[in-house]
Structure formats: C-alpha cells, structure tokens
Design an enzyme around this catalytic site. Structure first.
Site, PDB file in Angstrom:
ATOM      1  N   PRO A  10       0.789  -1.225   0.000  1.00  0.00           N
ATOM      2  CA  PRO A  10       0.000   0.000   0.000  1.00  0.00           C
ATOM      3  C   PRO A  10       0.830   1.289   0.000  1.00  0.00           C
ATOM      4  CG  PRO A  10      -0.183  -1.130   2.103  1.00  0.00           C
ATOM      5  CD  PRO A  10       0.491  -2.080   1.150  1.00  0.00           C
ATOM      6  N   ASN A  11       0.334   2.229  -0.793  1.00  0.00           N
ATOM      7  CA  ASN A  11       0.870   3.590  -0.931  1.00  0.00           C
ATOM      8  C   ASN A  11       2.143   3.674  -1.771  1.00  0.00           C
ATOM      9  OD1 ASN A  11      -1.166   4.957   0.683  1.00  0.00           O
ATOM     10  ND2 ASN A  11      -0.276   3.866   2.404  1.00  0.00           N
ATOM     11  N   ARG A  18       5.537  11.945  -3.409  1.00  0.00           N
ATOM     12  CA  ARG A  18       5.491  12.534  -2.070  1.00  0.00           C
ATOM     13  C   ARG A  18       6.698  12.010  -1.282  1.00  0.00           C
ATOM     14  NH1 ARG A  18       0.579  13.768   0.352  1.00  0.00           N
ATOM     15  NH2 ARG A  18       1.987  14.568   1.946  1.00  0.00           N
ATOM     16  N   TYR A  23      11.783   8.408   0.595  1.00  0.00           N
ATOM     17  CA  TYR A  23      11.676   7.307  -0.371  1.00  0.00           C
ATOM     18  C   TYR A  23      12.347   7.587  -1.720  1.00  0.00           C
ATOM     19  CZ  TYR A  23       8.321   5.660   3.070  1.00  0.00           C
ATOM     20  OH  TYR A  23       7.747   5.235   4.244  1.00  0.00           O
ATOM     21  N   ASN A  74       7.895  -5.844  -1.135  1.00  0.00           N
ATOM     22  CA  ASN A  74       7.893  -4.735  -0.190  1.00  0.00           C
ATOM     23  C   ASN A  74       6.446  -4.628   0.291  1.00  0.00           C
ATOM     24  OD1 ASN A  74       7.870  -2.390   1.261  1.00  0.00           O
ATOM     25  ND2 ASN A  74       9.053  -1.205  -0.233  1.00  0.00           N
ATOM     26  N   ALA A  77       3.337  -0.924   4.750  1.00  0.00           N
ATOM     27  CA  ALA A  77       2.862  -0.922   6.148  1.00  0.00           C
ATOM     28  C   ALA A  77       2.365  -2.294   6.599  1.00  0.00           C
ATOM     29  CB  ALA A  77       1.766   0.121   6.320  1.00  0.00           C
ATOM     30  N   GLU A  98      12.553  -9.805   1.154  1.00  0.00           N
ATOM     31  CA  GLU A  98      11.799  -8.646   1.652  1.00  0.00           C
ATOM     32  C   GLU A  98      12.630  -7.391   1.403  1.00  0.00           C
ATOM     33  OE1 GLU A  98      11.068  -9.081   5.836  1.00  0.00           O
ATOM     34  OE2 GLU A  98      10.288  -7.051   6.075  1.00  0.00           O
ATOM     35  N   HIS A 100      12.828  -3.106   1.799  1.00  0.00           N
ATOM     36  CA  HIS A 100      12.331  -1.810   2.261  1.00  0.00           C
ATOM     37  C   HIS A 100      13.230  -0.727   1.708  1.00  0.00           C
ATOM     38  CE1 HIS A 100       9.416  -3.686   4.764  1.00  0.00           C
ATOM     39  NE2 HIS A 100      10.346  -4.513   5.179  1.00  0.00           N
ATOM     40  N   SER A 102      13.436   2.449   2.716  1.00  0.00           N
ATOM     41  CA  SER A 102      14.061   3.180   3.824  1.00  0.00           C
ATOM     42  C   SER A 102      14.677   2.187   4.809  1.00  0.00           C
ATOM     43  CB  SER A 102      13.014   4.044   4.532  1.00  0.00           C
ATOM     44  OG  SER A 102      12.017   3.227   5.134  1.00  0.00           O
ATOM     45  N   ARG A 107      13.953   4.326  11.979  1.00  0.00           N
ATOM     46  CA  ARG A 107      12.696   5.089  12.032  1.00  0.00           C
ATOM     47  C   ARG A 107      11.898   4.734  13.297  1.00  0.00           C
ATOM     48  NH1 ARG A 107       9.868   4.787   6.323  1.00  0.00           N
ATOM     49  NH2 ARG A 107       8.730   6.515   7.261  1.00  0.00           N
ATOM     50  N   ARG A 111       8.059   0.392  13.260  1.00  0.00           N
ATOM     51  CA  ARG A 111       8.548  -0.151  11.971  1.00  0.00           C
ATOM     52  C   ARG A 111       9.665  -1.175  12.173  1.00  0.00           C
ATOM     53  NH1 ARG A 111       6.133   3.391   8.199  1.00  0.00           N
ATOM     54  NH2 ARG A 111       5.890   5.474   9.058  1.00  0.00           N
TER      55      ARG A 111
HETATM   56  O1  CA2 Z   1      10.778   1.671   3.473  1.00  0.00           O
HETATM   57  C1  CA2 Z   1       9.893   1.012   2.928  1.00  0.00           C
HETATM   58  O2  CA2 Z   1       9.983   0.561   1.787  1.00  0.00           O
HETATM   59  C2  CA2 Z   1       8.559   0.789   3.654  1.00  0.00           C
HETATM   60  O3  CA2 Z   1       8.126  -0.532   3.389  1.00  0.00           O
HETATM   61  C3  CA2 Z   1       7.591   1.810   3.079  1.00  0.00           C
HETATM   62  C4  CA2 Z   1       6.226   1.828   3.789  1.00  0.00           C
HETATM   63  C5  CA2 Z   1       6.392   1.913   5.294  1.00  0.00           C
HETATM   64  O4  CA2 Z   1       5.128   1.796   5.925  1.00  0.00           O
HETATM   65  C6  CA2 Z   1       7.326   0.844   5.831  1.00  0.00           C
HETATM   66  O5  CA2 Z   1       7.467   1.022   7.229  1.00  0.00           O
HETATM   67  C7  CA2 Z   1       8.684   0.946   5.166  1.00  0.00           C
HETATM   68  C8  CA2 Z   1       5.398   3.006   3.308  1.00  0.00           C
HETATM   69  C9  CA2 Z   1       5.177   3.079   1.830  1.00  0.00           C
HETATM   70  C10 CA2 Z   1       4.563   4.396   1.506  1.00  0.00           C
HETATM   71  O6  CA2 Z   1       5.189   4.874   0.340  1.00  0.00           O
HETATM   72  C11 CA2 Z   1       5.038   6.180   0.032  1.00  0.00           C
HETATM   73  C12 CA2 Z   1       5.847   6.640  -0.967  1.00  0.00           C
HETATM   74  C13 CA2 Z   1       5.777   7.958  -1.328  1.00  0.00           C
HETATM   75  C14 CA2 Z   1       4.881   8.801  -0.706  1.00  0.00           C
HETATM   76  C15 CA2 Z   1       4.060   8.328   0.284  1.00  0.00           C
HETATM   77  C16 CA2 Z   1       4.134   7.004   0.652  1.00  0.00           C
END
Ligand code: CA2
Length: 145
Positions: A10-11, A18, A23, A74, A77, A98, A100, A102, A107, A111
């Site tokens: 998701p996202n 954003r 990211y 990935n 959340a 897996e 990520h 970031s 963080r 997380r």
């Molecule tokens: O670091 C990562 O790849 C995460 O999986 C990204 C997730 C976060 O919840 C994990 O803790 C770490 C969030 C993805 C949201 O991606 C966005 C990208 C650009 C703008 C807004 C959200």
C-alpha cells in the site's frame, strides 16, 4: 528461466510523488523499468504487482505458487501488521526477499518489527530503490538449479 514476482504494498504507487526525502525521487514506474532492464541482463523473467489491498496481495502470492520461483516483496505498512501475508508466504515454496526502501530500523519503533522477515530468505532495508535490484541479483543464486 526463473520467474520472479515483484510485489509492492500500500501507498507505494505514490513513490516519487510525495516524501522524496524518505523514499527518493524515482516513481514506481521507474523502479519497474530499471528492474525489467536488469532482469533481462540477468536472464530472469519478472512480473510486477502493486496493490493497496491486503487480500489482493495475498491472491498474488497464491498465484505465484503456480507460476514463480521467487518473490521480491515490499509489503509496505503491512510488513508490521499482516499475519495473513506471512501465512500466504509460508505457503509459497520458492525464494522470498523482503525489500524496504528506507532503513526501517532508523525510524519509529513500530517499523522495527516485521512479520515477513521470519519467512524471508533475505531482508534488504535502506538501499533506496536500488534494493529491488540487489534483490534481483541475489535471486539469480537463490533460484539457480
Ligand atoms: O521503506 C519502505 O519501503 C517501507 O516498506 C515503506 C512503507 C512503510 O510503511 C514501511 O514502514 C517501510 C510506506 C510506503 C509508503 O510509500 C510512500 C511513498 C511515497 C509517498 C508516500 C508514501
């Protein structure tokens, strides 16, 4: 030729649009194009899937049971919440990496725990979007033979 299913949760469709400070500036389409080019070089077949819905991600993992030798995921959340995605991955016999973007360990503490890590053959965090390419390189070894 090994088939690798790349799954984004998701996202991640908002990648590059954003929060570039966390990211990076690449969009999900850029990540897909880079992975597709690398896969060709490495002799892998790759498919891409992104969903904001937990059930859809689980269906994609079920389909991979029939058509893929590896999964790069990935879970975003859902990493920190989803026993259902862990259960689906536990029903997949191939290699799992897996990723990520970031460094989740730098963080918020929520997380730091991943349900998926207990199943993953490798975990990559903090390499930015290059993490997907590192995962594909490792998949060559994990899916050989
Ligand atoms: O670091 C990562 O790849 C995460 O999986 C990204 C997730 C976060 O919840 C994990 O803790 C770490 C969030 C993805 C949201 O991606 C966005 C990208 C650009 C703008 C807004 C959200």
């Amino acid at each position: 030729m090994a088939h690798i299913q790349i799954i984004n949760g998701p996202n991640l469709n908002l990648l590059g649009k954003r929060q570039p400070e966390i990211y990076g500036a690449e969009t999900l389409a850029d990540v897909e194009a880079n992975c597709a080019a690398l896969a060709q070089e490495l002799g892998l077949e790759v498919s891409f899937f992104q969903s904001n819905h937990e059930g859809a991600i689980i269906e994609c993992i079920h389909a991979a049971r029939e058509n893929a030798q590896g999964i790069v995921i990935n879970p975003a959340a859902y990493t920190h919440t989803s026993v259902a995605i862990l259960d689906a991955l536990n029903a997949f016999d191939g290699a799992v990496i897996e990723v990520h973007i970031s460094n989740v360990h730098k963080r918020e503490s929520f997380r730091h725990h991943s349900y998926v890590s207990g199943r993953a053959d490798a975990v990559i965090a903090g390499l930015g979007t290059e993490g997907y390419q590192a995962a594909l390189r490792r998949m060559v070894t994990l899916t050989a033979g």
